[in-house]
Design a protein around this motif. Sequence first.
Motif, PDB file in Angstrom:
ATOM      1  N   PHE A  47       0.828  -1.194   0.000  1.00  0.00           N
ATOM      2  CA  PHE A  47       0.000   0.000   0.000  1.00  0.00           C
ATOM      3  C   PHE A  47       0.869   1.254   0.000  1.00  0.00           C
ATOM      4  N   GLU A  48       0.392   2.286  -0.675  1.00  0.00           N
ATOM      5  CA  GLU A  48       1.104   3.564  -0.684  1.00  0.00           C
ATOM      6  C   GLU A  48       0.853   4.326   0.618  1.00  0.00           C
ATOM      7  N   GLN A  49      -0.329   4.176   1.175  1.00  0.00           N
ATOM      8  CA  GLN A  49      -0.667   4.835   2.441  1.00  0.00           C
ATOM      9  C   GLN A  49      -0.492   3.848   3.591  1.00  0.00           C
ATOM     10  N   ASN A  50      -0.375   4.369   4.801  1.00  0.00           N
ATOM     11  CA  ASN A  50      -0.271   3.511   5.977  1.00  0.00           C
ATOM     12  C   ASN A  50      -1.582   2.779   6.220  1.00  0.00           C
ATOM     13  N   VAL A  51      -1.479   1.484   6.344  1.00  0.00           N
ATOM     14  CA  VAL A  51      -2.637   0.628   6.609  1.00  0.00           C
ATOM     15  C   VAL A  51      -2.272  -0.258   7.789  1.00  0.00           C
ATOM     16  N   SER A  52      -3.184  -0.387   8.740  1.00  0.00           N
ATOM     17  CA  SER A  52      -2.901  -1.241   9.894  1.00  0.00           C
ATOM     18  C   SER A  52      -3.321  -2.681   9.606  1.00  0.00           C
ATOM     19  N   LYS A  53      -2.697  -3.582  10.328  1.00  0.00           N
ATOM     20  CA  LYS A  53      -3.004  -5.009  10.187  1.00  0.00           C
ATOM     21  C   LYS A  53      -4.460  -5.288  10.535  1.00  0.00           C
ATOM     22  N   SER A  54      -4.983  -4.592  11.550  1.00  0.00           N
ATOM     23  CA  SER A  54      -6.358  -4.838  11.988  1.00  0.00           C
ATOM     24  C   SER A  54      -7.391  -4.449  10.924  1.00  0.00           C
ATOM     25  N   GLU A  55      -7.051  -3.502  10.063  1.00  0.00           N
ATOM     26  CA  GLU A  55      -7.972  -3.117   8.994  1.00  0.00           C
ATOM     27  C   GLU A  55      -8.110  -4.220   7.940  1.00  0.00           C
ATOM     28  N   LEU A  56      -7.084  -5.039   7.798  1.00  0.00           N
ATOM     29  CA  LEU A  56      -7.086  -6.073   6.759  1.00  0.00           C
ATOM     30  C   LEU A  56      -7.543  -7.437   7.260  1.00  0.00           C
ATOM     31  N   GLU A  57      -7.647  -7.613   8.568  1.00  0.00           N
ATOM     32  CA  GLU A  57      -7.967  -8.937   9.121  1.00  0.00           C
ATOM     33  C   GLU A  57      -9.347  -9.435   8.760  1.00  0.00           C
ATOM     34  N   GLN A  58     -10.208  -8.585   8.263  1.00  0.00           N
ATOM     35  CA  GLN A  58     -11.531  -9.035   7.829  1.00  0.00           C
ATOM     36  C   GLN A  58     -11.454  -9.894   6.565  1.00  0.00           C
ATOM     37  N   PHE A  59     -10.327  -9.828   5.862  1.00  0.00           N
ATOM     38  CA  PHE A  59     -10.173 -10.572   4.604  1.00  0.00           C
ATOM     39  C   PHE A  59      -9.496 -11.920   4.780  1.00  0.00           C
ATOM     40  N   GLY A  60      -8.888 -12.153   5.920  1.00  0.00           N
ATOM     41  CA  GLY A  60      -8.210 -13.419   6.156  1.00  0.00           C
ATOM     42  C   GLY A  60      -7.099 -13.257   7.172  1.00  0.00           C
ATOM     43  N   VAL A  61      -6.181 -14.199   7.188  1.00  0.00           N
ATOM     44  CA  VAL A  61      -5.046 -14.165   8.106  1.00  0.00           C
ATOM     45  C   VAL A  61      -3.996 -13.238   7.515  1.00  0.00           C
ATOM     46  N   VAL A  62      -3.590 -12.226   8.280  1.00  0.00           N
ATOM     47  CA  VAL A  62      -2.695 -11.186   7.779  1.00  0.00           C
ATOM     48  C   VAL A  62      -1.324 -11.319   8.441  1.00  0.00           C
ATOM     49  N   THR A  63      -0.269 -11.270   7.614  1.00  0.00           N
ATOM     50  CA  THR A  63       1.102 -11.301   8.098  1.00  0.00           C
ATOM     51  C   THR A  63       1.845 -10.092   7.535  1.00  0.00           C
ATOM     52  N   PRO A  64       2.423  -9.256   8.393  1.00  0.00           N
ATOM     53  CA  PRO A  64       3.214  -8.135   7.876  1.00  0.00           C
ATOM     54  C   PRO A  64       4.456  -8.653   7.158  1.00  0.00           C
ATOM     55  N   ALA A  65       4.784  -8.043   6.013  1.00  0.00           N
ATOM     56  CA  ALA A  65       5.925  -8.493   5.223  1.00  0.00           C
ATOM     57  C   ALA A  65       6.841  -7.335   4.856  1.00  0.00           C
ATOM     58  N   GLY A  66       6.786  -6.281   5.597  1.00  0.00           N
ATOM     59  CA  GLY A  66       7.614  -5.121   5.317  1.00  0.00           C
ATOM     60  C   GLY A  66       6.829  -3.856   5.567  1.00  0.00           C
ATOM     61  N   GLU A  67       7.393  -2.733   5.128  1.00  0.00           N
ATOM     62  CA  GLU A  67       6.730  -1.450   5.331  1.00  0.00           C
ATOM     63  C   GLU A  67       5.530  -1.328   4.401  1.00  0.00           C
ATOM     64  N   ASN A  68       4.349  -1.223   4.971  1.00  0.00           N
ATOM     65  CA  ASN A  68       3.081  -1.137   4.230  1.00  0.00           C
ATOM     66  C   ASN A  68       2.863  -2.313   3.275  1.00  0.00           C
ATOM     67  N   THR A  69       3.456  -3.440   3.579  1.00  0.00           N
ATOM     68  CA  THR A  69       3.305  -4.652   2.764  1.00  0.00           C
ATOM     69  C   THR A  69       2.755  -5.762   3.659  1.00  0.00           C
ATOM     70  N   PHE A  70       1.746  -6.451   3.172  1.00  0.00           N
ATOM     71  CA  PHE A  70       1.097  -7.500   3.951  1.00  0.00           C
ATOM     72  C   PHE A  70       0.847  -8.717   3.075  1.00  0.00           C
ATOM     73  N   ILE A  71       0.938  -9.895   3.687  1.00  0.00           N
ATOM     74  CA  ILE A  71       0.554 -11.144   3.032  1.00  0.00           C
ATOM     75  C   ILE A  71      -0.764 -11.576   3.661  1.00  0.00           C
ATOM     76  N   ILE A  72      -1.762 -11.816   2.816  1.00  0.00           N
ATOM     77  CA  ILE A  72      -3.092 -12.185   3.303  1.00  0.00           C
ATOM     78  C   ILE A  72      -3.421 -13.579   2.796  1.00  0.00           C
ATOM     79  N   ARG A  73      -3.735 -14.460   3.727  1.00  0.00           N
ATOM     80  CA  ARG A  73      -4.176 -15.806   3.368  1.00  0.00           C
ATOM     81  C   ARG A  73      -5.674 -15.855   3.578  1.00  0.00           C
ATOM     82  N   THR A  74      -6.408 -16.081   2.489  1.00  0.00           N
ATOM     83  CA  THR A  74      -7.863 -16.079   2.565  1.00  0.00           C
ATOM     84  C   THR A  74      -8.367 -17.387   3.169  1.00  0.00           C
ATOM     85  N   GLU A  75      -9.641 -17.403   3.508  1.00  0.00           N
ATOM     86  CA  GLU A  75     -10.270 -18.592   4.090  1.00  0.00           C
ATOM     87  C   GLU A  75     -10.057 -19.799   3.177  1.00  0.00           C
TER      88      GLU A  75
END
Length: 94
Positions: A46-74
């Motif tokens: 993401f270009e803007q700051n996004v928190s992990k809690s904002e993305l957890e509705q989509f699945g299991v979220v793992t931070p992978a760097g600055e503003n980068t997240f890995i999301i594993r869906t259901e």
Amino acid sequence: MHLMKHKLLFFIFSTLIILPGLFYLIISGLKLGIDFTGGALLEYRFEQNVSKSELEQFGVVTPAGENTFIIRTESTYSTFNILYHDCFIYHLFI
């Protein structure tokens, strides 16, 4: 070198290696990867700051760097594993 003279020793050693693995496989079941469970593994930057809690509705979220997240869906892993494991153990002991 007469290896066949020690075949019983080799057989016992092989059995001691294989039996714990088979026991663990029967008790814990197979841990299927994402390619067999139907989920998806997505990486977002993401270009803007996004928190992990904002993305957890989509699945299991793992931070992978600055503003980068890995999301594993259901996935169907948990349902499949519970049914498979329970049926296998039921038929094994009954």
